[in-house]
Design a protein around this motif. Sequence first.
Motif, PDB file in Angstrom:
ATOM      1  N   ASP A 238       0.759  -1.106  -0.124  1.00  0.00           N
ATOM      2  CA  ASP A 238       0.013   0.001  -0.099  1.00  0.00           C
ATOM      3  C   ASP A 238       0.978   1.214  -0.168  1.00  0.00           C
ATOM      4  N   GLU A 239       1.586   1.233  -1.188  1.00  0.00           N
ATOM      5  CA  GLU A 239       2.749   2.381  -1.052  1.00  0.00           C
ATOM      6  C   GLU A 239       2.371   3.868  -0.792  1.00  0.00           C
ATOM      7  N   ALA A 240       1.116   4.147  -1.156  1.00  0.00           N
ATOM      8  CA  ALA A 240       0.664   5.517  -0.882  1.00  0.00           C
ATOM      9  C   ALA A 240       0.495   5.844   0.745  1.00  0.00           C
ATOM     10  N   LYS A 241       0.599   4.956   1.481  1.00  0.00           N
ATOM     11  CA  LYS A 241       0.204   5.268   2.717  1.00  0.00           C
ATOM     12  C   LYS A 241       1.305   5.549   3.719  1.00  0.00           C
ATOM     13  N   MET A 242       1.079   4.818   4.839  1.00  0.00           N
ATOM     14  CA  MET A 242       2.076   5.160   5.991  1.00  0.00           C
ATOM     15  C   MET A 242       3.570   4.757   5.815  1.00  0.00           C
ATOM     16  N   TYR A 243       4.531   5.423   5.844  1.00  0.00           N
ATOM     17  CA  TYR A 243       5.988   4.786   6.073  1.00  0.00           C
ATOM     18  C   TYR A 243       6.794   5.744   6.699  1.00  0.00           C
ATOM     19  N   ASP A 244       7.223   5.463   7.776  1.00  0.00           N
ATOM     20  CA  ASP A 244       8.132   6.131   8.599  1.00  0.00           C
ATOM     21  C   ASP A 244       8.974   5.433   9.460  1.00  0.00           C
TER      22      ASP A 244
ATOM     23  N   GLU B 193      -4.504   9.308  -5.009  1.00  0.00           N
ATOM     24  CA  GLU B 193      -3.245   9.722  -4.180  1.00  0.00           C
ATOM     25  C   GLU B 193      -3.442   9.679  -2.643  1.00  0.00           C
ATOM     26  N   GLY B 194      -4.831   9.898  -2.347  1.00  0.00           N
ATOM     27  CA  GLY B 194      -4.974   9.851  -1.165  1.00  0.00           C
ATOM     28  C   GLY B 194      -4.752  11.267  -0.423  1.00  0.00           C
ATOM     29  N   VAL B 195      -4.494  12.365  -1.060  1.00  0.00           N
ATOM     30  CA  VAL B 195      -4.136  13.559  -0.597  1.00  0.00           C
ATOM     31  C   VAL B 195      -4.692  14.887  -1.556  1.00  0.00           C
ATOM     32  N   ALA B 196      -5.299  15.685  -0.904  1.00  0.00           N
ATOM     33  CA  ALA B 196      -5.802  16.931  -1.617  1.00  0.00           C
ATOM     34  C   ALA B 196      -4.933  17.949  -1.468  1.00  0.00           C
ATOM     35  N   SER B 211      -6.147  15.069   3.989  1.00  0.00           N
ATOM     36  CA  SER B 211      -6.253  13.755   3.679  1.00  0.00           C
ATOM     37  C   SER B 211      -7.517  13.339   4.389  1.00  0.00           C
ATOM     38  N   ALA B 212      -8.505  12.450   3.931  1.00  0.00           N
ATOM     39  CA  ALA B 212      -9.789  12.107   4.292  1.00  0.00           C
ATOM     40  C   ALA B 212      -9.434  10.899   5.433  1.00  0.00           C
ATOM     41  N   VAL B 213     -10.096  11.025   6.410  1.00  0.00           N
ATOM     42  CA  VAL B 213     -10.125   9.847   7.459  1.00  0.00           C
ATOM     43  C   VAL B 213     -11.176   8.763   7.114  1.00  0.00           C
ATOM     44  N   ASP B 214     -11.253   7.560   7.036  1.00  0.00           N
ATOM     45  CA  ASP B 214     -12.341   6.683   6.792  1.00  0.00           C
ATOM     46  C   ASP B 214     -12.577   5.783   7.884  1.00  0.00           C
ATOM     47  N   ASP B 244       3.323  13.042   2.626  1.00  0.00           N
ATOM     48  CA  ASP B 244       3.781  12.051   3.275  1.00  0.00           C
ATOM     49  C   ASP B 244       3.312  11.809   4.846  1.00  0.00           C
ATOM     50  N   LEU B 245       3.756  13.098   5.286  1.00  0.00           N
ATOM     51  CA  LEU B 245       3.436  12.892   6.737  1.00  0.00           C
ATOM     52  C   LEU B 245       1.824  12.858   7.109  1.00  0.00           C
ATOM     53  N   LEU B 246       1.181  13.569   6.379  1.00  0.00           N
ATOM     54  CA  LEU B 246      -0.405  13.319   6.479  1.00  0.00           C
ATOM     55  C   LEU B 246      -1.125  11.993   6.242  1.00  0.00           C
ATOM     56  N   ARG B 247      -0.277  11.291   5.053  1.00  0.00           N
ATOM     57  CA  ARG B 247      -0.833   9.951   5.232  1.00  0.00           C
ATOM     58  C   ARG B 247      -0.318   9.304   6.333  1.00  0.00           C
ATOM     59  N   ASN B 248       0.845   9.396   7.069  1.00  0.00           N
ATOM     60  CA  ASN B 248       1.211   8.675   8.037  1.00  0.00           C
ATOM     61  C   ASN B 248       0.310   8.854   9.177  1.00  0.00           C
TER      62      ASN B 248
END
Lengths: 374, 269
Positions: A238-244, B193-196, B211-214, B244-248
């Motif tokens: 799920d490359e687009a999501k969390m990675y830190d 992309e999951g980010v706006a 980024s939206a929370v589901d 990237d930070l927001l996706r995390n």
Amino acid sequence: MVGFEKGLTAGSFHTVRMSETVTVGIVGLGTHGANHARLLREMGHEVFGVDADPTARREFEEAFDRPAYESPNDLFDREVDAVVVSTPNKFHQPTAVGALEAGLDVLLEKPLAHDLESAERIAETAERTGNVCMVGFHHRYRNVCRVARSYVESGYLGDLTHIDAKFVRRRGVPGRGTWYTSEEIAGGGVLLDTGAHCLDLLLYLSGWPELESVNAAVDSYFGHRDDYAYLDMWGEDDEAKMYDVEDTVTAFCEFENGLTATVEVAWAANDEGSHSYRIKGTDAGAKLDITNSLNAVEPVPDQRNDLTLYEVRQGGRDHFVDSSVHVRPNDPYTDELETFVDAVVSGERPSTTSVHEALDVQRVIHRIYEARDD
Amino acid sequence: MTGSDSGTGKTIQSVETSLRVVDALRERDRAGVTEIAGALGCSKAAVHHHVSTLCKHGYLERVDGEYRLGLGFLSVGGQVREAQPLYHLAEEDVRDLAAETGEQARLVAEHDGSGITIFRATGERDGRGDRPRMHLGSDEPLYCTAAGKAFLAELPEDRIDRYLAETPLESYTDATVTDPELLREELATIRAEGVAFDDEERYEGVRCVASAVDSPGGELLGAISVSGPTERLSGERFRTELPDLLRNVVGVVELENTYATWTEQFSQS
């Protein structure tokens, strides 16, 4: 399942207890949870599932034709003997503590917890309630690892001087972008994942020495890259999501008994994959190689089970002796679950992969992460 | 989308008028009876009855012969926020996000075609002079804000059609996207992309990433955003680092939400 492992346990002491069936709740229905459920069913036991994710529940019910509940409490109210906790790391503590408090025996997927504080809380609860609490360091159940330990334990190698512990994959970041690669949920990267196995085996092989000092480098080189390329991936990509989190850790450890160890763990490296322990003693040395040559998914058919002993002798003329040890390969997951079920039935807590050993592993993980900040 | 189910059932005219008085004061900060009566097209006497009643219950205050919204609304508002599960779930994460980025981070819920800020935290870079400061409860249109577009991207096509049919795409800046087709294309990218992004589309000089929370079942719970002036939100930081930070953060909040009932149950035992 690995074909050659079928039938090997027939006639062994394991057959006796097949008559004892237990009911186990599998909490967390990801790949590990489903694997445990499948093996327990094959062993003749009853399973129920629990997951907060409706998709995971549906898949479990379809695969096993058994109910899956939304919350562990739904399970604790039923007649279950034990619980397997295979949730994301951060939720090990609430789940395991809840199960132990409810009077259930618990097998946790490794690592014990996402951080030391949670790990201590689980261990305290296990101690107080007196219930069985084991952690799934399945490599410990490999026959070849037990044989390697026996050579150390009997003193055949003399005093141990150094262990070179290595668990390196060429490309094997698990579940890239899922909770596996989230600091907050997993607690860290490769060190808490395959690193936990590596440290567990290092401590087991060397007889649980006290760590005195550690230097460590903790880095992320591959997993977060857009051009990350690989052959197989454990879990979903799920490359687009969390990675830190980190994908590479190299540590130098000094123990109170004088033993030193280098620990090299990597989810990805431009190197041959290797899962091996080179053990050097004052009388002899050993190399334990349990590399899974596909580097991606376990269990896989191509699994090394190699143990070589290195000695120097003097009979006739001075000479070197390299001895290959041959032992029947076994399925460590099945042996782990059999040990757990035995403990559930007998009520006797096994020393192997106990919560106390897992807490020792967690302490070393914590020390390595702390050393990074220096 | 969540919202009031207007258009069905009877409504009470005087309650409607009271609410229009409240709306008029929201737009004006403060106003006298004459001004309100003019705005509403009502008699001064009628407006007087409404403002007196609202004052009596603490929803309006009288200051120097004019009226403004009273603290009674804050009590109600605070209670409304307390009832939002997302607020309890994500407040700490949003606070951490503000501290880590140094910028303004917000938790936004969708309501009736608007994005409503249910929590805001500011980092140390976020200066007093930075505008706009989106206070608690402030509402913004969806089509020209990052959180709003993150919401819209989650909707099925027919709901997007309905939203676009009902909503005039007003231009706030030169960068506001007012062409429905362009907006649809952007929503497809956001979905992938999951980010706006909001690149000065609502306010000149202000950028925002969200980024939206589901829920695990795919239900939209809200959005998390980071915003700041264009000088600081630019280049890699705007397009890569903050996303990237927001996706995390969003991934973590979603997982914590999934397991929330477990952790609550056991922390009580």
